[in-house]
Design a protein around this motif. Structure first.
Motif: not given
Length: 278
Positions: A96-97, A132-137, A242-244
Motif C-alpha cells: 500500500g501507500r 515522501i510516500v512509499y509505494d510498498v508493493t 514524491a513517490k518512492v
C-alpha cells in the motif's frame, strides 16, 4: 525429530532436541502481522520503522534443575524439565501507500531527478519540497518481512543452542536412572555437558539475543531503510508529493548475514558475561 548442533559453539557439548519423548523444547515459531502504518521504534520515539520483531523476556520459560527424593532412600534423582519460547510477533508494512514520517511529522524530499531507466519525461532535476510516500508493493512488503524473519530466526536458533539444549541435557540425566546424594552432586554431573551453571542459563540466552539484535540493527544497520536517491523518486501526477518504490536497494542488508554467523560473533562477549571460559 532431532536437530544436531554438536558441531556448533554453545554452552553445551551435546545436541539440542526439538521434541522427543520428554518434549524438552516447546516453540511457538514466528507470527507474521502485516500492518497498515509504520511501526514505532521503542528506542527512539522520533523514528518509525518499516518492521519490527517483538521479543521480550516474558516469552521465554527457561529449564530448571530440580531433584526429588528417591522412594525408600536418602538419595535424589533429577526431575525432567522443559524450555519454552512463545510465538514471536513480526510486524511489517503491508502493501500500500505509506507516508514517510518522523515523530509524527511528514518527511520531505528536496528534489526529483531524471532516471535513465524510467520513461518519466523528466529532463532535469526538479527542486521542491515533496512529502515522501512509499509505494510498498507486494514484493516490497515481502522484503521487509524477510528482514523480520531474520530476527525471528536469530532468536529461535539462539534458544535452541542454549536453553533448548540445556533442557535436553537435563532430561537426558533425568532419564538415565542415576541417583545422587544431593542437588549439588546432580549439578556436578550435569556440568560435564552443560558448562554454564543454572543461575546463568537465562542470562546467557538473553545476552545472545541482545547482542545479535544490536549487531543487525544498530551496528551493521542491516535493516535500516536507506534514503532514496533523487533519481529513484517520482513526482506524483498532481505534483504534491514524491513517490518512492521500495526497491531492494533501499534495504540492502537483508539476507547478508546468517543467524549462526552473528551468534558466533556474539559468543565471546556472552561467555565473558557469565564467566565461562571454553
Amino acid at each position: 525429530m532431532q536437530r544436531d548442533h554438536s558441531g556448533d559453539a554453545g554452552p553445551t557439548t551435546q545436541s539440542a532436541q526439538a521434541g522427543g519423548a520428554a518434549s524438552a523444547v516447546q516453540m511457538g515459531g514466528c507470527r507474521a502481522v502485516p500492518v497498515k502504518s509504520w511501526v514505532p521504534d521503542p528506542k527512539n520515539p522520533s523514528r518509525e520503522l518499516p518492521g519490527r520483531t517483538i521479543y521480550t523476556s516474558s516469552l521465554v520459560t527457561p529449564p530448571v534443575l530440580a531433584v526429588e527424593p528417591v522412594p525408600g532412600g536418602s538419595r535424589v534423582r533429577v526431575k525432567e524439565t522443559s524450555a519454552a519460547l512463545a510465538p514471536i510477533e513480526m510486524r511489517f508494512l503491508d502493501q500500500g501507500r505509506h507516508a514517510s514520517t518522523s515523530g509524527g511529522r511528514p518527511d520531505f524530499h528536496g528534489q526529483v531527478c531524471p532516471d535513465p531507466y524510467l520513461a518519466d519525461g523528466l529532463t532535469r532535476c526538479v527542486p521542491g519540497k515533496f512529502p515522501i510516500v512509499y509505494d510498498v508493493t507486494e514484493p516490497g512488503s515481502a522484503l521487509i518481512r524477510r528482514g523480520e524473519e531474520e530476527h525471528c530466526a536469530d532468536y529461535i536458533i539462539a534458544f535452541l543452542l542454549t536453553l533448548g539444549s540445556v533442557a535436553s541435557e537435563v532430561n537426558r540425566l533425568a532419564q538415565s536412572g542415576k541417583t545422587f546424594a544431593s542437588r549439588a552432586a546432580a549439578q556436578k554431573e550435569l556440568s560435564k555437558t552443560v558448562k554454564i551453571p543454572p543461575q546463568s542459563w537465562r542470562t546467557y540466552f538473553e545476552c545472545l539475543v541482545k547482542r545479535v539484535t544490536a549487531e543487525r540493527d544498530d551496528w551493521l544497520k542491516l535493516h535500516t531503510l536507506m534514503k532514496p536517491r533523487p533519481e529513484r523518486v517520482r513526482i506524483e501526477s498532481d505534483a504534491t508529493g514524491a513517490k518512492v518504490a521500495l526497491y531492494p536497494v533501499l534495504l540492502p542488508g537483508v539476507g547478508k548475514h546468517s543467524s549462526i554467523e552473528l551468534i558466533l560473533k556474539a559468543l565471546p562477549a556472552c561467555n565473558a558475561e557469565v564467566g565461562w571460559k571454553p
